[in-house]
Design a protein around this motif. Structure first.
Motif, PDB file in Angstrom:
ATOM      1  N   GLU A 120      -3.906   3.456  -5.613  1.00 37.61           N
ATOM      2  CA  GLU A 120      -4.520   3.368  -4.351  1.00 37.61           C
ATOM      3  C   GLU A 120      -5.142   2.106  -4.181  1.00 37.61           C
ATOM      4  O   GLU A 120      -6.081   1.625  -4.967  1.00 37.61           O
ATOM      5  CB  GLU A 120      -5.651   4.571  -4.194  1.00 37.61           C
ATOM      6  N   LEU A 121      -4.563   1.458  -2.950  1.00 35.89           N
ATOM      7  CA  LEU A 121      -5.112  -0.022  -2.709  1.00 35.89           C
ATOM      8  C   LEU A 121      -6.154   0.363  -1.685  1.00 35.89           C
ATOM      9  O   LEU A 121      -6.018   1.220  -0.661  1.00 35.89           O
ATOM     10  CB  LEU A 121      -3.896  -0.704  -2.155  1.00 35.89           C
ATOM     11  N   VAL A 178       0.696  -1.192  -0.092  1.00 35.15           N
ATOM     12  CA  VAL A 178       0.010  -0.102  -0.049  1.00 35.15           C
ATOM     13  C   VAL A 178       1.015   1.254   0.002  1.00 35.15           C
ATOM     14  O   VAL A 178       0.499   2.271  -0.822  1.00 35.15           O
ATOM     15  CB  VAL A 178      -0.892  -0.110   1.120  1.00 35.15           C
ATOM     16  N   MET A 179       1.931   1.256   0.836  1.00 37.40           N
ATOM     17  CA  MET A 179       2.592   2.338   0.868  1.00 37.40           C
ATOM     18  C   MET A 179       3.458   2.852  -0.293  1.00 37.40           C
ATOM     19  O   MET A 179       3.682   3.881  -0.844  1.00 37.40           O
ATOM     20  CB  MET A 179       3.505   2.234   1.929  1.00 37.40           C
ATOM     21  N   ILE A 180       4.280   1.560  -0.952  1.00 37.45           N
ATOM     22  CA  ILE A 180       4.917   1.933  -2.146  1.00 37.45           C
ATOM     23  C   ILE A 180       3.985   2.155  -3.359  1.00 37.45           C
ATOM     24  O   ILE A 180       4.294   3.251  -3.969  1.00 37.45           O
ATOM     25  CB  ILE A 180       5.617   0.278  -2.564  1.00 37.45           C
ATOM     26  N   CYS A 181       2.761   1.404  -3.610  1.00 36.86           N
ATOM     27  CA  CYS A 181       1.985   2.064  -4.397  1.00 36.86           C
ATOM     28  C   CYS A 181       1.480   3.409  -4.305  1.00 36.86           C
ATOM     29  O   CYS A 181       1.229   4.153  -5.313  1.00 36.86           O
ATOM     30  CB  CYS A 181       0.641   0.936  -4.430  1.00 36.86           C
ATOM     31  N   ALA A 182       1.364   3.922  -3.131  1.00 32.29           N
ATOM     32  CA  ALA A 182       1.016   5.452  -3.122  1.00 32.29           C
ATOM     33  C   ALA A 182       1.997   6.412  -3.402  1.00 32.29           C
ATOM     34  O   ALA A 182       1.852   7.486  -3.761  1.00 32.29           O
ATOM     35  CB  ALA A 182       0.488   5.599  -1.433  1.00 32.29           C
ATOM     36  N   GLY A 183       3.209   5.914  -3.216  1.00 29.18           N
ATOM     37  CA  GLY A 183       4.351   6.713  -3.672  1.00 29.18           C
ATOM     38  C   GLY A 183       4.845   6.539  -4.957  1.00 29.18           C
ATOM     39  O   GLY A 183       6.066   7.060  -5.502  1.00 29.18           O
ATOM     40  N   LEU A 184       4.362   5.871  -5.755  1.00 23.71           N
ATOM     41  CA  LEU A 184       4.737   5.556  -7.164  1.00 23.71           C
ATOM     42  C   LEU A 184       4.834   6.860  -7.944  1.00 23.71           C
ATOM     43  O   LEU A 184       3.605   7.652  -7.682  1.00 23.71           O
ATOM     44  CB  LEU A 184       3.893   4.354  -7.740  1.00 23.71           C
ATOM     45  N   LEU A 199      -9.187  -7.345  -1.949  1.00 24.50           N
ATOM     46  CA  LEU A 199      -7.803  -7.504  -1.575  1.00 24.50           C
ATOM     47  C   LEU A 199      -7.022  -8.103  -2.905  1.00 24.50           C
ATOM     48  O   LEU A 199      -6.144  -7.450  -3.348  1.00 24.50           O
ATOM     49  CB  LEU A 199      -7.344  -7.892  -0.321  1.00 24.50           C
ATOM     50  N   THR A 200      -7.627  -9.328  -2.979  1.00 26.49           N
ATOM     51  CA  THR A 200      -6.910  -9.788  -4.088  1.00 26.49           C
ATOM     52  C   THR A 200      -7.019  -9.306  -5.654  1.00 26.49           C
ATOM     53  O   THR A 200      -5.988  -9.157  -6.405  1.00 26.49           O
ATOM     54  CB  THR A 200      -7.383 -11.388  -4.103  1.00 26.49           C
ATOM     55  N   ALA A 201      -8.172  -8.919  -5.684  1.00 28.29           N
ATOM     56  CA  ALA A 201      -8.362  -8.243  -7.188  1.00 28.29           C
ATOM     57  C   ALA A 201      -7.342  -6.998  -7.077  1.00 28.29           C
ATOM     58  O   ALA A 201      -7.044  -6.648  -8.158  1.00 28.29           O
ATOM     59  CB  ALA A 201      -9.943  -7.985  -7.261  1.00 28.29           C
ATOM     60  N   ALA A 202      -7.248  -6.019  -6.019  1.00 32.76           N
ATOM     61  CA  ALA A 202      -6.690  -4.985  -6.066  1.00 32.76           C
ATOM     62  C   ALA A 202      -5.096  -5.245  -6.462  1.00 32.76           C
ATOM     63  O   ALA A 202      -4.436  -4.628  -7.142  1.00 32.76           O
ATOM     64  CB  ALA A 202      -6.714  -4.066  -4.887  1.00 32.76           C
ATOM     65  N   VAL A 203      -4.771  -6.344  -5.899  1.00 38.20           N
ATOM     66  CA  VAL A 203      -3.336  -6.505  -5.957  1.00 38.20           C
ATOM     67  C   VAL A 203      -3.004  -7.116  -7.249  1.00 38.20           C
ATOM     68  O   VAL A 203      -2.106  -6.938  -7.951  1.00 38.20           O
ATOM     69  CB  VAL A 203      -2.686  -7.555  -4.774  1.00 38.20           C
ATOM     70  N   ARG A 204      -3.898  -7.852  -7.499  1.00 41.48           N
ATOM     71  CA  ARG A 204      -3.894  -8.468  -9.144  1.00 41.48           C
ATOM     72  C   ARG A 204      -3.758  -7.396 -10.192  1.00 41.48           C
ATOM     73  O   ARG A 204      -3.055  -7.288 -11.088  1.00 41.48           O
ATOM     74  CB  ARG A 204      -5.058  -9.539  -9.361  1.00 41.48           C
TER      75      ARG A 204
END
Length: 123
Positions: free
Chosen positions: A35-36, A24-30, A46-51
């Motif tokens: 946003e997860l 979540v933190m890495i994705c927010a800083g890309l 959760l699975t769909a978001a990470v996929r």
């Protein structure tokens, strides 16, 4: 002395949560933030978001190594979730537990590398 299956499941649950928080933190800083979902999130969401992260990683304006790191962290996390599900719904297998924990270590290493790159990129 070996930890009991219940203790190991608790450890795995903690590692899954820690890894997701890192993602979540890495994705927010890309460069193009992703946003997860946070808070109480059902497994399907959760699975769909990470996929989705794994599917759009290549669209990030980053060097190839960082794109690969984001993709790898995402798919490793999904693999660990699959093993967690197997552990929850089948008889406990120490090899599955070891595999899930090992996969999460690798995912966390990729996230750590990405965090370092993002910190350097911001400077």
């Amino acid at each position: 002395m070996t930890d009991s299956p219940d203790e190991m499941m608790e450890i795995l649950g903690d590692r899954v949560a820690e890894t997701y928080i890192g993602l979540v933190m890495i994705c927010a800083g890309l460069p193009v933030p992703i946003e997860l979902p946070t808070g109480v999130v059902d497994a399907g969401t959760l699975t769909a978001a990470v996929r989705r992260v794994s599917e759009i990683a290549e669209d990030q304006p980053m060097p190839e190594a960082q794109v690969a790191g984001l993709y790898t962290a995402s798919i490793l996390y999904l693999a660990a979730l699959d093993l967690l599900g197997m552990l929850q719904h089948n008889a406990y297998e120490g090899s599955r537990m070891a595999g899930a924990l090992g996969i999460l270590v690798l995912a966390q290493e990729n996230l750590k590398d990405l965090a370092g790159w993002l910190a350097e990129d911001d400077s």
